[in-house]
Design an enzyme around this catalytic site. Structure first.
Site, PDB file in Angstrom:
ATOM      1  N   TYR A   1    -166.097 -56.429   7.418  1.00 30.77           N
ATOM      2  CA  TYR A   1    -164.931 -57.138   7.943  1.00 30.77           C
ATOM      3  C   TYR A   1    -164.721 -58.360   7.059  1.00 30.77           C
ATOM      4  O   TYR A   1    -165.424 -59.354   7.183  1.00 30.77           O
ATOM      5  CB  TYR A   1    -165.210 -57.509   9.395  1.00 30.77           C
ATOM      6  CG  TYR A   1    -164.133 -58.262  10.152  1.00 30.77           C
ATOM      7  CD1 TYR A   1    -162.871 -58.485   9.629  1.00 30.77           C
ATOM      8  CD2 TYR A   1    -164.401 -58.748  11.436  1.00 30.77           C
ATOM      9  CE1 TYR A   1    -161.909 -59.169  10.342  1.00 30.77           C
ATOM     10  CE2 TYR A   1    -163.447 -59.433  12.162  1.00 30.77           C
ATOM     11  CZ  TYR A   1    -162.205 -59.647  11.603  1.00 30.77           C
ATOM     12  OH  TYR A   1    -161.253 -60.333  12.322  1.00 30.77           O
TER      13      TYR A   1
ATOM     14  N   LYS B   1    -162.373 -53.400   6.883  1.00 27.03           N
ATOM     15  CA  LYS B   1    -161.276 -54.119   7.523  1.00 27.03           C
ATOM     16  C   LYS B   1    -160.978 -55.324   6.644  1.00 27.03           C
ATOM     17  O   LYS B   1    -161.815 -56.213   6.479  1.00 27.03           O
ATOM     18  CB  LYS B   1    -161.652 -54.570   8.935  1.00 27.03           C
ATOM     19  CG  LYS B   1    -160.524 -55.329   9.638  1.00 27.03           C
ATOM     20  CD  LYS B   1    -160.938 -55.792  11.028  1.00 27.03           C
ATOM     21  CE  LYS B   1    -159.808 -56.589  11.685  1.00 27.03           C
ATOM     22  NZ  LYS B   1    -160.205 -57.128  13.014  1.00 27.03           N
TER      23      LYS B   1
END
Length: 289
Positions: free
Chosen positions: A132, A160
């Site tokens: 992330y 992400k």
């Protein structure tokens, strides 16, 4: 890991407990209206503000709904330290199809340290990782070259990516065509990143408007540029209003107003939103429909 995955809020009852029934209702709503999967225990889910028993409740509810609908469940994990991140990852992996692991924050380790961190976490669990990358929250900027190195790890299925803009590193990352899934994590950039080759998105706004985000992803996939742009333009005012105050306060208020959760409460230090952005988000959402 392709398509748009709804990053779920964690609803609370009026007495402050996790509202499992509202969470189940919201998760079903997202999947039955086009979301490709669910994300539990992310920032939107106020994961850091829950205790261990509450996190377990959230995971069990979301796992059950995901199994019923045959869709993946991505579960947030990770802290600034590698040992604690491994502990969280091991606890949550049994109920996850993939773990969303944040880049170590605040400490700002070297790029080598970040790569070693993800390699160590991946070696400790049997499910794939989604790093992330959100530098405006972690304080750690990773170059496109380092992001590609992360994606080359066998334990990493995708990423992400939340750069806060379609910047040079984002362009270089998407142009690298690594074969791994890049999911846009900035709701307002889902459309341009899909057009540039991203695989999908992880969007808090998809809790409120899953059908619109599903239609947007489908339009891009089908090459219907005019339809995709129209949906993006319709959703943009809603997204701007939803993030006008610290998330997920406005989103929870909108979900409660739509009957998708029973109570809009957030936990301290988050605060209930002003009525103006809530009204603006609802107005934009209803217009976008």
């Amino acid at each position: 890991m392709r398509g748009v995955h709804a990053s779920l809020v964690t609803p609370f009852t009026s007495s402050g407990e996790v509202d499992a029934k509202s969470l189940e209702r919201l998760a079903v709503h997202c999947l039955e209206n086009g979301a490709d999967g669910l994300v539990a225990l992310g920032t939107t889910g106020e994961a850091a503000l829950l205790d261990d028993a509450e996190r377990r409740t959230v995971l069990e509810v979301c796992r059950a709904v995901s199994i019923q609908h045959g869709t993946p469940l991505i579960v947030g994990a990770g802290t600034m330290g590698t040992a604690d991140t491994i502990r969280e990852a091991r606890e949550r992996a049994p109920l996850a199809d993939a773990l969303l692991v944040v880049v170590p924050y605040y400490l700002r380790p070297s790029d080598e340290g970040v790569v070693d961190h993800f390699a160590a976490v991946g070696a400790a669990v049997d499910v794939p990782l989604l790093p992330y990358n959100i530098p405006y929250r972690t304080g750690k900027h990773l170059s496109a070259e380092t992001l590609v190195r992360l994606l080359s790890l066998d334990c990493v299925a995708g990423m992400k990516h939340c750069p806060g803009a379609v910047d040079h590193d984002t362009l270089a990352l998407l142009a690298a065509r690594t074969g791994k899934e890049i999911l846009c994590g900035d709701d307002m950039y889902v459309y341009p990143m899909l057009q540039l080759g991203a695989s999908g998105g992880i969007a808090a706004s998809a809790c409120l408007a899953p059908a619109a985000y599903a239609a947007l992803a489908r339009a891009v996939r089908d090459g219907n540029a005019a339809r995709a742009l129209a949906l993006h333009n319709a959703l943009l005012p809603m997204v701007e209003a939803l993030f006008a105050e610290p998330s997920p306060a406005v989103l929870k208020a909108c979900l409660a107003a739509e009957g998708l959760i029973d109570d809009p409460a957030v936990r301290a230090p988050l605060h209930a939103p002003r009525p103006e952005p809530v009204a603006a988000a609802l107005r934009a959402f209803r217009t976008a429909l």
